[in-house]
Enzyme design. Structure first.
Site, PDB file in Angstrom:
ATOM      1  CG  ASN A 184      -1.575   1.315   1.494  1.00 35.47           C
ATOM      2  OD1 ASN A 184      -2.570   1.662   0.866  1.00 35.47           O
ATOM      3  ND2 ASN A 184      -1.010   2.095   2.406  1.00 35.47           N
TER       4      ASN A 184
ATOM      5  CE1 TYR B 134      -1.493  10.141  -8.158  1.00 34.22           C
ATOM      6  CE2 TYR B 134      -1.562   8.655 -10.039  1.00 34.22           C
ATOM      7  CZ  TYR B 134      -1.676   8.871  -8.679  1.00 34.22           C
ATOM      8  OH  TYR B 134      -1.961   7.824  -7.842  1.00 34.22           O
TER       9      TYR B 134
ATOM     10  CE  LYS C  23      -0.193   3.867  -6.784  1.00 36.67           C
ATOM     11  NZ  LYS C  23       0.085   3.116  -5.549  1.00 36.67           N
TER      12      LYS C  23
ATOM     13  CB  THR D  33      -6.026   9.716   2.133  1.00 30.08           C
ATOM     14  OG1 THR D  33      -5.384   9.949   0.870  1.00 30.08           O
ATOM     15  CG2 THR D  33      -6.860   8.462   2.044  1.00 30.08           C
TER      16      THR D  33
HETATM   17  N1  LIG Z   1      -5.808   8.785  -1.901  1.00 32.10           N
HETATM   18  C1  LIG Z   1      -6.248   8.394  -3.085  1.00 32.10           C
HETATM   19  O1  LIG Z   1      -7.057   9.068  -3.743  1.00 32.10           O
HETATM   20  C2  LIG Z   1      -5.780   7.086  -3.664  1.00 32.10           C
HETATM   21  C3  LIG Z   1      -6.499   6.540  -4.721  1.00 32.10           C
HETATM   22  C4  LIG Z   1      -6.104   5.324  -5.247  1.00 32.10           C
HETATM   23  C5  LIG Z   1      -4.987   4.673  -4.763  1.00 32.10           C
HETATM   24  N2  LIG Z   1      -4.285   5.249  -3.742  1.00 32.10           N
HETATM   25  C6  LIG Z   1      -3.115   4.511  -3.272  1.00 32.10           C
HETATM   26  O2  LIG Z   1      -3.393   4.023  -1.977  1.00 32.10           O
HETATM   27  C7  LIG Z   1      -2.193   3.957  -1.213  1.00 32.10           C
HETATM   28  C8  LIG Z   1      -2.358   4.756   0.065  1.00 32.10           C
HETATM   29  O3  LIG Z   1      -2.716   6.080  -0.284  1.00 32.10           O
HETATM   30  P1  LIG Z   1      -3.104   7.166   0.833  1.00 32.10           P
HETATM   31  O4  LIG Z   1      -3.770   8.256   0.111  1.00 32.10           O
HETATM   32  O5  LIG Z   1      -3.761   6.492   1.977  1.00 32.10           O
HETATM   33  O6  LIG Z   1      -1.627   7.645   1.261  1.00 32.10           O
HETATM   34  P2  LIG Z   1      -1.133   8.574   2.458  1.00 32.10           P
HETATM   35  O7  LIG Z   1      -2.301   9.077   3.254  1.00 32.10           O
HETATM   36  O8  LIG Z   1      -0.198   9.538   1.831  1.00 32.10           O
HETATM   37  O9  LIG Z   1      -0.335   7.532   3.387  1.00 32.10           O
HETATM   38  C9  LIG Z   1       0.804   6.927   2.856  1.00 32.10           C
HETATM   39  C10 LIG Z   1       1.340   5.911   3.837  1.00 32.10           C
HETATM   40  O10 LIG Z   1       2.474   5.283   3.218  1.00 32.10           O
HETATM   41  C11 LIG Z   1       3.609   5.456   4.057  1.00 32.10           C
HETATM   42  N3  LIG Z   1       4.827   5.540   3.241  1.00 32.10           N
HETATM   43  C12 LIG Z   1       5.147   6.451   2.300  1.00 32.10           C
HETATM   44  N4  LIG Z   1       6.363   6.188   1.776  1.00 32.10           N
HETATM   45  C13 LIG Z   1       6.809   5.069   2.414  1.00 32.10           C
HETATM   46  C14 LIG Z   1       7.988   4.310   2.333  1.00 32.10           C
HETATM   47  N5  LIG Z   1       8.984   4.647   1.489  1.00 32.10           N
HETATM   48  N6  LIG Z   1       8.127   3.232   3.152  1.00 32.10           N
HETATM   49  C15 LIG Z   1       7.140   2.884   4.005  1.00 32.10           C
HETATM   50  N7  LIG Z   1       5.993   3.577   4.133  1.00 32.10           N
HETATM   51  C16 LIG Z   1       5.827   4.661   3.351  1.00 32.10           C
HETATM   52  C17 LIG Z   1       3.325   6.707   4.845  1.00 32.10           C
HETATM   53  O11 LIG Z   1       4.143   6.764   6.010  1.00 32.10           O
HETATM   54  P3  LIG Z   1       4.790   8.208   6.462  1.00 32.10           P
HETATM   55  O12 LIG Z   1       3.612   9.033   6.857  1.00 32.10           O
HETATM   56  O13 LIG Z   1       5.662   7.832   7.592  1.00 32.10           O
HETATM   57  O14 LIG Z   1       5.502   8.743   5.249  1.00 32.10           O
HETATM   58  C18 LIG Z   1       1.830   6.519   5.121  1.00 32.10           C
HETATM   59  O15 LIG Z   1       1.654   5.599   6.171  1.00 32.10           O
HETATM   60  C19 LIG Z   1      -1.102   4.482  -2.133  1.00 32.10           C
HETATM   61  O16 LIG Z   1      -0.493   3.416  -2.804  1.00 32.10           O
HETATM   62  C20 LIG Z   1      -1.872   5.351  -3.114  1.00 32.10           C
HETATM   63  O17 LIG Z   1      -1.195   5.528  -4.335  1.00 32.10           O
HETATM   64  C21 LIG Z   1      -4.656   6.423  -3.185  1.00 32.10           C
END
Ligand SMILES: NC(=O)c1ccc[n+]([C@@H]2O[C@H](COP(=O)([O-])OP(=O)(O)OC[C@H]3O[C@@H](n4cnc5c(N)ncnc54)[C@H](OP(=O)(O)O)[C@@H]3O)[C@@H](O)[C@H]2O)c1
Length: 255
Positions: A95, A156, A162, A193
């Site tokens: 994730n 992006y 991805k 998020t």
């Molecule tokens: N938000 C959206 O609209 C959306 C839509 C589709 C898919 N996604 C995907 O869903 C996933 C989660 O998204 P989110 O929006 O929940 O992200 P987020 O709120 O930015 O949270 C990201 C998480 O990943 C951790 N992280 C980042 N870089 C890392 C690394 N190098 N090693 C270990 N942990 C790391 C962060 O930890 P720290 O805080 O310590 O950096 C945090 O816990 C991602 O893959 C994103 O691309 C998101």
């Protein structure tokens, strides 16, 4: 009934956002959870601590592990912790993601390297380390993708990673089939998020989308759970889109 009792799940990047929702869902289903995050000492760590307390109250074992998946040694330490403390792994949920919001041609070399190292190499490092454990449990890998894998999103560059990972999902599903490890992805629509707060600064009109087209983190978590549960046993090498239908209409591309 808890369907994942005595199972162990690693959710990378699970201190907040979608990863946190996945960790909660798996704990609700009885799985022990490794909560991973990247940045030590900040709000992410505090949120990881709170999540672990919540999971323990649900009666599951948990451990939070700070590890940057972009760094091979850090991934090795993460899996050492899993081997020492849990002795098994059933589910690897890829994730974690981190990327600048910028047109790809404007990325500095440092940003390009971070893009590839975190969002491609980091996931592969995790898969490689997880394999000996997943082989024993005939486990499952689920990658969290986004619509940027197949559609243009302004600023992006993460979309290209991805797309690469959705291809890895297909490849690994085939090569790991003999080991009875399933590999799939859930491709999420737009989820509000922390990263959405940044995305909306670069995507004019995104706020104009009807509220019902925004996906809840729990909806992604439910799809991940489905793929890991016995109900999803016939699915392998697929990317399931969970976007409330956002990508069904080309007219929305004018947003
Ligand atoms: N938000 C959206 O609209 C959306 C839509 C589709 C898919 N996604 C995907 O869903 C996933 C989660 O998204 P989110 O929006 O929940 O992200 P987020 O709120 O930015 O949270 C990201 C998480 O990943 C951790 N992280 C980042 N870089 C890392 C690394 N190098 N090693 C270990 N942990 C790391 C962060 O930890 P720290 O805080 O310590 O950096 C945090 O816990 C991602 O893959 C994103 O691309 C998101």
């Amino acid at each position: 009934m808890q369907t994942l009792k005595d199972k162990v799940a690693l959710v990378t990047g699970s201190s907040r956002g979608i990863g946190k929702a996945i960790a909660r869902k798996f704990a609700m289903e009885g799985s022990d959870i490794i909560v991973n995050y990247r940045k030590a000492g900040g709000s992410s760590q505090t949120q990881a601590e709170e999540l672990c307390k919540e999971i323990e109250k649900m009666g599951c074992r948990t451990r939070m592990v700070q590890a940057d998946i972009a760094l091979k040694n850090s991934v090795k330490n993460l899996f050492n912790e899993i081997r020492e403390n849990f002795g098994r792994l059933d589910y690897l949920i890829l994730n974690a993601a981190k990327a600048p919001f910028k047109p790809i041609e404007k990325l500095f070399e440092r940003e390009l390297r971070q893009l590839v190292e975190t969002n491609y190499l980091g996931n592969i490092f995790c898969i490689q380390e997880a394999l000996p454990l997943l082989e024993k449990t005939r486990g499952a890998i689920v990658f969290i993708s986004s619509l940027g894998s197949r559609f243009y999103n302004p600023a992006y560059p993460l979309g290209s990673m991805k797309a690469a990972m959705e291809s890895v999902v297909r490849d690994c599903a085939e090569s790991l089939r003999v080991k009875q490890i399933s590999v799939n992805a859930v491709c999420g629509g737009i989820v509000k998020t922390d990263s959405f707060k940044v995305l909306r600064q670069f995507w004019d009109g995104i706020e104009a989308l009807p509220e019902e087209l925004f996906v809840e983190p729990d909806e992604i978590a439910d799809a991940v759970f489905f793929l890991c549960s016995s109900a999803g046993r016939g699915i392998n090498g697929q990317t399931i889109v969970v976007d409330r239908g956002l990508s069904n209409s080309i007219y929305r591309s004018t947003v």
